[in-house]
Each structure stands twice: as C-alpha cells, then as structure tokens.
Scaffold this motif. Structure first.
Motif, short mmCIF file in Angstrom:
data_model
loop_
_atom_site.label_atom_id
_atom_site.label_comp_id
_atom_site.label_asym_id
_atom_site.label_seq_id
_atom_site.Cartn_x
_atom_site.Cartn_y
_atom_site.Cartn_z
N ARG A 99 21.94 18.82 -3.87
CA ARG A 99 22.53 18.17 -2.71
C ARG A 99 21.77 16.87 -2.39
O ARG A 99 20.61 16.69 -2.80
N VAL A 100 22.42 16.00 -1.65
CA VAL A 100 21.80 14.73 -1.25
C VAL A 100 20.46 14.96 -0.58
O VAL A 100 19.45 14.33 -0.93
N ILE A 101 20.38 15.90 0.36
CA ILE A 101 19.13 16.11 1.08
C ILE A 101 18.03 16.62 0.15
O ILE A 101 16.85 16.27 0.31
N ASP A 102 18.40 17.41 -0.86
CA ASP A 102 17.41 17.92 -1.81
C ASP A 102 16.91 16.80 -2.72
O ASP A 102 15.73 16.78 -3.09
N ASN A 103 17.80 15.87 -3.09
CA ASN A 103 17.37 14.70 -3.86
C ASN A 103 16.36 13.88 -3.08
O ASN A 103 15.34 13.43 -3.62
N VAL A 104 16.63 13.68 -1.80
CA VAL A 104 15.74 12.86 -0.97
C VAL A 104 14.39 13.53 -0.79
O VAL A 104 13.35 12.88 -0.73
N GLU A 105 14.39 14.84 -0.76
CA GLU A 105 13.17 15.60 -0.51
C GLU A 105 12.20 15.61 -1.70
O GLU A 105 11.01 15.88 -1.55
N LEU A 106 12.69 15.29 -2.89
CA LEU A 106 11.91 15.46 -4.12
C LEU A 106 10.50 14.87 -4.09
O LEU A 106 9.54 15.54 -4.48
N PRO A 107 10.30 13.62 -3.64
CA PRO A 107 8.93 13.06 -3.66
C PRO A 107 7.95 13.85 -2.78
O PRO A 107 6.73 13.79 -3.01
N LEU A 108 8.47 14.57 -1.81
CA LEU A 108 7.59 15.31 -0.88
C LEU A 108 7.09 16.61 -1.49
O LEU A 108 6.16 17.23 -0.94
N LYS A 116 9.96 23.20 6.00
CA LYS A 116 10.61 22.75 7.24
C LYS A 116 10.35 21.28 7.49
O LYS A 116 11.27 20.52 7.85
N LYS A 117 9.10 20.84 7.27
CA LYS A 117 8.78 19.42 7.50
C LYS A 117 9.43 18.54 6.44
O LYS A 117 9.90 17.44 6.75
N ARG A 118 9.47 19.01 5.20
CA ARG A 118 10.13 18.22 4.15
C ARG A 118 11.60 17.99 4.49
O ARG A 118 12.12 16.88 4.34
N GLN A 119 12.26 19.04 4.95
CA GLN A 119 13.67 18.92 5.32
C GLN A 119 13.86 17.96 6.50
O GLN A 119 14.78 17.15 6.52
N ARG A 120 12.96 18.04 7.47
CA ARG A 120 13.07 17.15 8.63
C ARG A 120 12.90 15.69 8.22
O ARG A 120 13.67 14.83 8.64
N LEU A 121 11.90 15.42 7.38
CA LEU A 121 11.67 14.04 6.93
C LEU A 121 12.85 13.53 6.09
O LEU A 121 13.23 12.36 6.19
N ALA A 122 13.42 14.41 5.28
CA ALA A 122 14.58 14.01 4.46
C ALA A 122 15.77 13.69 5.35
O ALA A 122 16.49 12.71 5.11
N ARG A 123 16.00 14.50 6.37
CA ARG A 123 17.11 14.23 7.30
C ARG A 123 16.90 12.89 8.01
O ARG A 123 17.83 12.10 8.16
N GLU A 124 15.67 12.63 8.44
CA GLU A 124 15.37 11.38 9.14
C GLU A 124 15.59 10.17 8.22
O GLU A 124 16.12 9.14 8.66
N ALA A 125 15.20 10.30 6.96
CA ALA A 125 15.39 9.20 6.01
C ALA A 125 16.87 8.93 5.78
O ALA A 125 17.31 7.77 5.70
N LEU A 126 17.66 10.00 5.68
CA LEU A 126 19.10 9.83 5.49
C LEU A 126 19.77 9.22 6.72
O LEU A 126 20.67 8.40 6.61
N GLU A 127 19.32 9.61 7.90
CA GLU A 127 19.83 9.00 9.12
C GLU A 127 19.53 7.50 9.13
O GLU A 127 20.36 6.68 9.56
N LYS A 128 18.37 7.16 8.62
CA LYS A 128 17.93 5.75 8.64
C LYS A 128 18.83 4.87 7.78
O LYS A 128 19.02 3.68 8.07
N VAL A 129 19.38 5.44 6.71
CA VAL A 129 20.26 4.65 5.83
C VAL A 129 21.74 4.94 6.12
O VAL A 129 22.62 4.55 5.33
N GLY A 130 22.01 5.62 7.22
CA GLY A 130 23.38 5.83 7.65
C GLY A 130 24.13 6.92 6.92
O GLY A 130 25.37 6.90 6.88
N LEU A 131 23.42 7.89 6.36
CA LEU A 131 24.07 8.96 5.61
C LEU A 131 23.76 10.35 6.16
O LEU A 131 23.80 11.33 5.42
N GLY A 132 23.47 10.42 7.44
CA GLY A 132 23.16 11.72 8.03
C GLY A 132 24.29 12.72 7.90
O GLY A 132 24.04 13.92 7.79
#
Length: 220
Positions: A99-108, A116-132
C-alpha cells in the motif's frame, strides 16, 4: 552542509576505464536549492550519488556537516545517509504489492521506531504532499504524478536535512511536473536543502543556484 573537495570517480571494467568525474569542488549550503545541469552522460547522476553517499569517490574528500565521510565505516555511512538524505528518482521505485502508506514507511524500518510512530510519520508525510486520502491505495491505482508524490513522501518521512532529486519530473507531463516542483520549492522554503538534477531550463531557474557539469567537470 555538504562539501566535495577535488572529488574524482572512475569506473573500471576488464577492458575500459571511464572517468565519470574529475576534480569536483562543490559546497552546498544549508537550505539551498541547487540544480545540477548538463548533457546526458556528463556525470550528473554520479555526482548526485556521491553527494548522497550512495557511492564513494575514487579520490578526493566528502564532508557532511563538517565530518569527513572517508573516516566512517560502512555501517556509519549507511546510518548517516538514512538520517541525513531523502532520495527522489525519475522512476518512482515504488513496490506495487505494498500500500502507499507502507511504501512511505520503508525508510523508517531502519530506525529504532515503534510501528505506531512509523505509521503516524508516514500519514503526516502523505498529508504533506496532498495524498492523505490515498494511503490505502496501491501504486498501480495512482497516476504518474501521484506516484511521484508518494515517492516524495517516502523521501521526506524521515525528516531529512537534504533532498536529492534525480530528474524528478522526467516521466511526468507539464502539469504534474509543476505540482512536483511546487512541493520541492515549499519544502525548500521550510528549510530543507534540495539538490536536483534536471534537463529543464525552466525548472532550473527556480533554484537558488545552477551548477553545470560537462565531461565530468564543473563549468562556469
């Protein structure tokens, strides 16, 4: 922030020796937006890889935040790279089975963080680029521009000091390319250092400085 001093890089095969870069002197200041330009095969991507510690120079020195990288063991270089740099490529390099969120989480995954923190940071990063709203989608359900925004979210999820972008709009149409440039410019305005390789003169003019490479050397 980053300093290259008399850096050269040669690639050796059984029959051919190719000089990719020669005597590169380059200083990238904190919060700069530096654009690297030059013809195909001139050494731009090699230079970006050296800046991001994905490769080591044949000669010369690289300093990151004042520290000489040559003095670091491989595991320390890997940690420095993961903590300091985010990478964006022309090909998005997303994993279609995740999933998109799992792709974003990979570097963490390489950091000592709870799930839980990895998921939160990934969600925040996706929100930042308009893909929440797309975090549970898969890459092949997204447009090219959206996939590149996912790649940017993955690059910034670890809150890097430096973003390295290699032709980040090369596979996009002009509208989507502008969206990606707008995100990079916003991140830069917030203090992130950006070093980008591009062939696009119009994009390059948006940077604070243009560095030109020709036949493996910096030119005025």
């Amino acid at each position: 922030m980053i300093r290259l001093s008399k850096v050269s890089k040669t690639y050796q095969t059984d029959k051919v020796e190719t000089l990719a870069l020669k005597d590169i002197d380059l200083h990238v200041e904190k919060s700069e937006f530096v654009c690297i330009m030059g013809p195909s095969g001139c050494g731009k991507s090699t230079l970006l890889n050296l800046i991001g510690l994905l490769d080591r120079p044949g000669s010369g020195a690289i300093h990151v935040a004042g520290a000489p990288v040559a003095s670091y063991k491989d595991k320390h270089v890997a940690k420095l790279r993961n903590n300091t740099f985010g990478f964006i490529f022309q090909s998005f390099h997303l994993i279609n089975d995740l999933r998109v969120i799992d792709n974003v989480e990979l570097p963490l995954l390489y950091r000592d963080l709870s799930a839980k923190k990895r998921q939160r940071l990934a969600r925040e990063a996706l929100e930042k680029v308009g893909l929440g709203a797309r975090m549970d989608h898969y890459p092949n359900q997204l447009s090219g521009g959206q996939q590149q925004r996912v790649a940017i979210a993955r690059a910034i999820v670890g809150q890097p000091q430096v973003l390295l972008a290699d032709e980040p709009t090369g596979n996009l149409d002009s509208k989507m390319g502008q969206e990606v440039m707008d995100i990079l410019l916003k991140l830069n305005s917030e203090g992130t250092t950006v070093v980008m390789v591009t062939h696009d003169e119009q994009e390059a003019k948006l940077a604070s400085r243009i560095v030109r490479v020709f036949d493996g050397q910096l030119v005025a």
